[in-house]
Structures are given as structure tokens and as C-alpha cells.
Enzyme design. Structure first.
Site, PDB file in Angstrom:
ATOM      1  N   HIS A  87      -3.168   7.211   1.325  1.00 52.30           N
ATOM      2  CA  HIS A  87      -3.702   6.247   1.568  1.00 52.30           C
ATOM      3  C   HIS A  87      -5.417   5.900   2.061  1.00 52.30           C
ATOM      4  O   HIS A  87      -5.373   6.381   2.727  1.00 52.30           O
ATOM      5  CB  HIS A  87      -2.396   5.012   1.928  1.00 52.30           C
ATOM      6  CG  HIS A  87      -3.164   4.422   1.891  1.00 52.30           C
ATOM      7  ND1 HIS A  87      -4.062   3.063   0.833  1.00 52.30           N
ATOM      8  CD2 HIS A  87      -3.260   2.717   2.712  1.00 52.30           C
ATOM      9  CE1 HIS A  87      -4.029   1.729   0.575  1.00 52.30           C
ATOM     10  NE2 HIS A  87      -3.910   1.492   2.051  1.00 52.30           N
TER      11      HIS A  87
ATOM     12  N   CYS B 166       0.781  -1.233  -0.036  1.00 58.79           N
ATOM     13  CA  CYS B 166      -0.211  -0.010   0.055  1.00 58.79           C
ATOM     14  C   CYS B 166       0.909   1.096  -0.046  1.00 58.79           C
ATOM     15  O   CYS B 166       0.275   2.534  -0.084  1.00 58.79           O
ATOM     16  CB  CYS B 166      -0.768   0.058   0.996  1.00 58.79           C
ATOM     17  SG  CYS B 166      -2.042  -1.465   1.138  1.00 58.79           S
TER      18      CYS B 166
ATOM     19  N   ASN C 273      -9.969  -0.477   0.227  1.00 59.00           N
ATOM     20  CA  ASN C 273      -8.838  -0.978   0.326  1.00 59.00           C
ATOM     21  C   ASN C 273      -7.850  -0.988  -1.593  1.00 59.00           C
ATOM     22  O   ASN C 273      -7.566  -1.919  -1.315  1.00 59.00           O
ATOM     23  CB  ASN C 273      -7.821  -1.288   1.218  1.00 59.00           C
ATOM     24  CG  ASN C 273      -6.482  -0.557   1.173  1.00 59.00           C
ATOM     25  OD1 ASN C 273      -5.545  -0.445   0.742  1.00 59.00           O
ATOM     26  ND2 ASN C 273      -6.168  -1.152   2.483  1.00 59.00           N
TER      27      ASN C 273
HETATM   28  N1  ACO Z   1     -18.157  -7.720  10.251  1.00 57.21           N
HETATM   29  C1  ACO Z   1     -19.120  -8.272  11.080  1.00 57.21           C
HETATM   30  N2  ACO Z   1     -18.550  -8.144  12.708  1.00 57.21           N
HETATM   31  C2  ACO Z   1     -17.148  -8.391  12.160  1.00 57.21           C
HETATM   32  C3  ACO Z   1     -16.169  -7.755  11.361  1.00 57.21           C
HETATM   33  C4  ACO Z   1     -17.049  -7.720   9.936  1.00 57.21           C
HETATM   34  N3  ACO Z   1     -16.431  -7.839   8.396  1.00 57.21           N
HETATM   35  N4  ACO Z   1     -14.932  -8.539  11.014  1.00 57.21           N
HETATM   36  C5  ACO Z   1     -14.810  -9.423  12.295  1.00 57.21           C
HETATM   37  N5  ACO Z   1     -16.031  -8.627  12.954  1.00 57.21           N
HETATM   38  C6  ACO Z   1     -16.236  -9.051  14.306  1.00 57.21           C
HETATM   39  C7  ACO Z   1     -14.972  -9.551  14.822  1.00 57.21           C
HETATM   40  O1  ACO Z   1     -15.260 -11.214  14.670  1.00 57.21           O
HETATM   41  C8  ACO Z   1     -15.535  -9.236  16.568  1.00 57.21           C
HETATM   42  O2  ACO Z   1     -16.063 -10.377  17.007  1.00 57.21           O
HETATM   43  P1  ACO Z   1     -16.304 -10.427  18.368  1.00 57.21           P
HETATM   44  O3  ACO Z   1     -15.900  -9.633  19.514  1.00 57.21           O
HETATM   45  O4  ACO Z   1     -17.124 -11.527  18.395  1.00 57.21           O
HETATM   46  O5  ACO Z   1     -14.498 -11.545  18.818  1.00 57.21           O
HETATM   47  C9  ACO Z   1     -15.558  -7.942  16.429  1.00 57.21           C
HETATM   48  O6  ACO Z   1     -16.031  -7.729  14.765  1.00 57.21           O
HETATM   49  C10 ACO Z   1     -14.347  -6.977  16.414  1.00 57.21           C
HETATM   50  O7  ACO Z   1     -13.361  -6.863  15.689  1.00 57.21           O
HETATM   51  P2  ACO Z   1     -11.948  -6.700  15.917  1.00 57.21           P
HETATM   52  O8  ACO Z   1     -11.044  -6.791  14.637  1.00 57.21           O
HETATM   53  O9  ACO Z   1     -11.701  -6.169  17.716  1.00 57.21           O
HETATM   54  O10 ACO Z   1     -12.830  -5.167  14.963  1.00 57.21           O
HETATM   55  P3  ACO Z   1     -11.889  -3.900  15.148  1.00 57.21           P
HETATM   56  O11 ACO Z   1     -13.074  -2.706  15.973  1.00 57.21           O
HETATM   57  O12 ACO Z   1      -9.982  -3.744  15.753  1.00 57.21           O
HETATM   58  O13 ACO Z   1     -11.994  -3.474  13.617  1.00 57.21           O
HETATM   59  C11 ACO Z   1     -10.776  -3.687  11.653  1.00 57.21           C
HETATM   60  C12 ACO Z   1     -11.692  -4.239  12.874  1.00 57.21           C
HETATM   61  C13 ACO Z   1     -11.937  -2.681  11.379  1.00 57.21           C
HETATM   62  C14 ACO Z   1     -10.062  -3.880  10.334  1.00 57.21           C
HETATM   63  C15 ACO Z   1      -9.396  -2.501  12.300  1.00 57.21           C
HETATM   64  O14 ACO Z   1      -9.005  -3.470  13.518  1.00 57.21           O
HETATM   65  C16 ACO Z   1      -9.007  -1.532  11.514  1.00 57.21           C
HETATM   66  O15 ACO Z   1      -9.755  -0.721  11.073  1.00 57.21           O
HETATM   67  N6  ACO Z   1      -7.661  -2.016  11.544  1.00 57.21           N
HETATM   68  C17 ACO Z   1      -7.021  -1.036  10.434  1.00 57.21           C
HETATM   69  C18 ACO Z   1      -6.636  -2.429   9.210  1.00 57.21           C
HETATM   70  C19 ACO Z   1      -7.247  -1.484   7.526  1.00 57.21           C
HETATM   71  O16 ACO Z   1      -7.279  -0.141   7.862  1.00 57.21           O
HETATM   72  N7  ACO Z   1      -6.091  -2.080   7.291  1.00 57.21           N
HETATM   73  C20 ACO Z   1      -5.268  -1.663   6.045  1.00 57.21           C
HETATM   74  C21 ACO Z   1      -4.693  -3.003   5.249  1.00 57.21           C
HETATM   75  S1  ACO Z   1      -3.377  -2.104   6.096  1.00 57.21           S
HETATM   76  C22 ACO Z   1      -3.354  -0.720   5.202  1.00 57.21           C
HETATM   77  O17 ACO Z   1      -3.403  -0.616   3.908  1.00 57.21           O
HETATM   78  C23 ACO Z   1      -2.160  -0.069   5.934  1.00 57.21           C
END
Ligand code: ACO
Length: 319
Positions: free
Chosen positions: A246, A113, A276
Site C-alpha cells: 500500500h 486502504c 496515498n
Molecule cells: N508541512 C509542514 N509542517 C507540517 C506538516 C506539513 N504538511 N504537517 C505537520 N507539520 C508540522 C506539525 O505541525 C509539527 O509542527 P510543530 O512541531 O511545530 O507542532 C511538525 O510538523 C511535526 O508534526 P508531526 O505530526 O509530529 O510529524 P511527523 O514527523 O509525525 O510526520 C506524518 C507526520 C508524515 C503524518 C507521519 O506521522 C506519518 O508518516 N504517519 C503515518 C501516516 C500515514 O502514512 N498515513 C496514511 C494514511 S493511513 C494508511 O494508509 C495506513
């Protein structure tokens, strides 16, 4: 002083659009969950026969037309991609062939990315040193093919697309300052380990991500590199007309803008429409901001990218 100036931009999104409602028919998720956590509403997916070089060529043609530059005048092609058509040759060579311009230098850069930041800075160095006069810099990805479509934690986040800029040598800015960074100690929080070995794919061919670790790292690294680039260029946040970050996650973008002291009214945000798209996301957003008239000639732009590696960087330029 010789500068690299943006002469034109172009972008391309594949025709198939998959909304959050559509994706919730495949995995257990919802528009509400995805939009609230990431700002994403839809992503575009490449057709079965479509390759990364096809997306790249569409964006490149649009950028060449916008710049009013003939393909034959390009003497450097750099494609930033983590999803090349094949292991080799480089996607840039395939793009060159599809554009019908044999001869010029063509190679890929792989910084996921952050790829477009690395490609832009490399092209800038070629132009500043006199090794190139007109460069085509492209970010193009088909991330949908790296996704495990049973894994709701990752498959909702990514999409396919391409963006391109034509850079030309000029005696006025242009790219003012840039900084590239990397730290391989964080390779375990975001990766696709699978590689072709001995006639098969060795290790998982799917994208793996520790979302929370990536989130924290991204905000910290992007805030610092953005502030460093401004400081080193003798500028402040107040000098920036537009930030083109990004497009991974709206919350990362908002948090970084806050750390930099830049209001969201100065940030180009396109993640809602294409998710993304990795190396394609910055040139895609740049093209949108220019074509809809928000970004104007002479504006000061801060571009910022981060991705697996970890690799990240920022470019400050005058459009
Ligand atoms: N739909 C519904 N529920 C979901 C989903 C989904 N798509 N994905 C995860 N969950 C659930 C999980 O199973 C979990 O449930 P549980 O509590 O029963 O176990 C709950 O949601 C919380 O999961 P977390 O992983 O803790 O969710 P979080 O609030 O951290 O959000 C996310 C996840 C959106 C990925 C967040 O961590 C984030 O934004 N991270 C940054 C990642 C990113 O942007 N990456 C891009 C690629 S890297 C780059 O380009 C730099």
C-alpha cells in the site's frame, strides 16, 4: 485445484496533477517537508464532475483490454472504496451499468486502504469455490473530497485514482495464500466519522488521523502479516520477486521491507507520483510495475495493505 490468476491489470489517474509546490500555495508546507517525511511529490485530483465510478471504469476498461477479456464475460465485480459515489447503491453496480453488463454479481467492500486486499481475497474465494469464473476487482477512491484543505497534517498525504485487475479461474497459481486481519479497537486513530443522518451530515465529514500512532501500527502489522503469509505458504523472503505495498508513505514501506528482510530494489514504489490513494494504491502500483516491464509472468508477488478500521492483510501470488 482451482486458482484465481491475474489475467490483466489497468489503472487510471485523473488528469489534474497537484505537485508539492502547488499544495504549498494552499497550506503552510513545503516540498522538502512532504518529500522527506512521506516520499510524496505529487497527487492527482478528480475533476468536479468526476465520480469514483468514473475512475473505476477507466481502470476496469484498461484491465479488460490488457486481459483480452470481454466485459460480458465478467461474472463478478467487486469495488473496494471508502469514497463511493453515493451512500447506495454500491459503486460496483454503477460501474457494472457503465460497462453495459447487467446481471452479474456486483458489490463494494469497505476496508479503506486495505480494501483491495479484502476485495482480492473475496474474489479469490468466489473463484476457488466455483461461484465465479472471471472477476473484475477494482480499487477506486476520491479521497480529495474527504480532506480538510486547511489541515496541512492530512491534506498533503492523499490523492485520487483507481486500479483494477481481471481475475480468471485457472488450474495453476494464481493466488497462493492470503491473510486478512482487523482490530476495531484502533478505529479512533484514523477515521472519517461523518455520516448522513436525518437530512444532514452528522459529525465531521473530514478525515482525521493520529499520524504517529498510524505509523507505528502500520509498520508492526504489515511486517507481521507479510511474514505470517510467507511462513504459512512455506516460503521465505528470498522467494519473493516483488513486494507491492500500500502506497501511503515511503518510510512505512522502507521500514516494513527491512523487517521482512526484503531489499527496496524488490519493492514497487509509486507513492511519489500519486500520494496515498487508499484502496486504489496497490492495484495502481501493480499496474505500473507490470507495464514498465519489471514484473514478469511467473514472478512471485507479495501484496500488502493496511488502513482505517484498523484492517490489514497480505496476498501472496504468482503472476
Ligand atoms: N508541512 C509542514 N509542517 C507540517 C506538516 C506539513 N504538511 N504537517 C505537520 N507539520 C508540522 C506539525 O505541525 C509539527 O509542527 P510543530 O512541531 O511545530 O507542532 C511538525 O510538523 C511535526 O508534526 P508531526 O505530526 O509530529 O510529524 P511527523 O514527523 O509525525 O510526520 C506524518 C507526520 C508524515 C503524518 C507521519 O506521522 C506519518 O508518516 N504517519 C503515518 C501516516 C500515514 O502514512 N498515513 C496514511 C494514511 S493511513 C494508511 O494508509 C495506513
Amino acid at each position: 485445484m482451482r486458482y484465481a490468476q491475474i489475467l490483466g491489470t489497468g489503472s487510471y489517474l485523473p488528469a489534474r496533477r497537484m505537485s508539492n509546490e502547488d499544495i504549498s500555495k494552499i497550506v503552510d508546507t513545503s516540498d522538502e517537508w512532504i518529500a522527506e517525511r512521506t516520499g510524496i511529490r505529487a497527487r492527482h485530483l478528480a475533476a468536479a464532475g468526476e465520480q469514483t465510478s468514473d475512475l473505476a471504469v477507466q481502470a476496469a476498461r484498461a484491465a479488460l483490454a490488457d486481459a483480452k477479456v470481454h466485459a460480458e464475460d465478467i461474472d463478478l465485480i467487486i469495488v473496494a472504496t471508502a469514497t463511493p459515489d453515493m451512500t447506495f447503491p454500491a459503486t460496483a453496480c454503477l460501474v457494472q451499468n457503465k460497462l453495459g453488463i447487467a446481471g452479474c454479481a456486483a458489490f463494494d467492500v469497505q476496508a479503506v486502504c486495505a480494501g483491495f486486499m479484502y476485495a482480492l481475497v473475496t474474489a479469490n474465494a468466489y473463484i476457488q469455490s466455483g461461484m465465479a469464473k472471471k472477476a473484475l476487482v477494482i480499487g477506486a477512491e476520491i479521497f480529495s473530497r474527504l480532506l480538510d484543505w486547511n489541515d496541512r497534517r492530512t491534506c498533503v498525504l492523499f490523492g485520487d485514482g483507481a486500479g483494477a485487475v481481471v481475475l480468471g479461474a485457472a488450474d495453476k497459481p494464481g493466488i497462493l495464500h492470503a491473510k486478512l486481519k482487523a482490530d476495531g479497537a484502533y478505529s479512533h486513530i484514523l477515521n472519517t466519522p461523518g455520516k448522513v443522518a436525518n437530512g444532514e451530515v452528522d459529525a465531521s465529514p473530514f478525515l482525521y488521523m493520529d499520524g504517529q500512532a498510524v505509523y507505528k501500527f502500520a509498520v508492526k502489522a504489515l511486517s507481521k502479516v507479510g511474514a505470517d503469509v510467507l511462513l504459512e505458504a512455506g516460503m521465505t523472503a528470498a522467494d519473493v520477486d516483488w513486494v507491492i505495498p500500500h502506497q501511503a508513505n515511503q518510510r512505512i514501506i522502507e521500514s516494513t521491507a527491512k523487517h521482512l528482510g526484503i531489499g527496496m530494489d524488490k519493492v514497487i514504489l509509486t507513492v511519489a507520483e500519486h500520494g496515498n490513494t487508499s484502496a486504489a494504491s496497490i492495484p495502481l502500483a501493480l499496474d505500473v510495475g507490470i507495464k514498465d516491464g519489471r514484473i514478469r509472468r511467473g514472478d512471485t508477488l507479495l501484496l500488502e495493505g493496511i488502513g482505517g478500521g484498523f484492517a490489514w492483510g497480505a496476498v501472496l501470488l504468482q503472476y
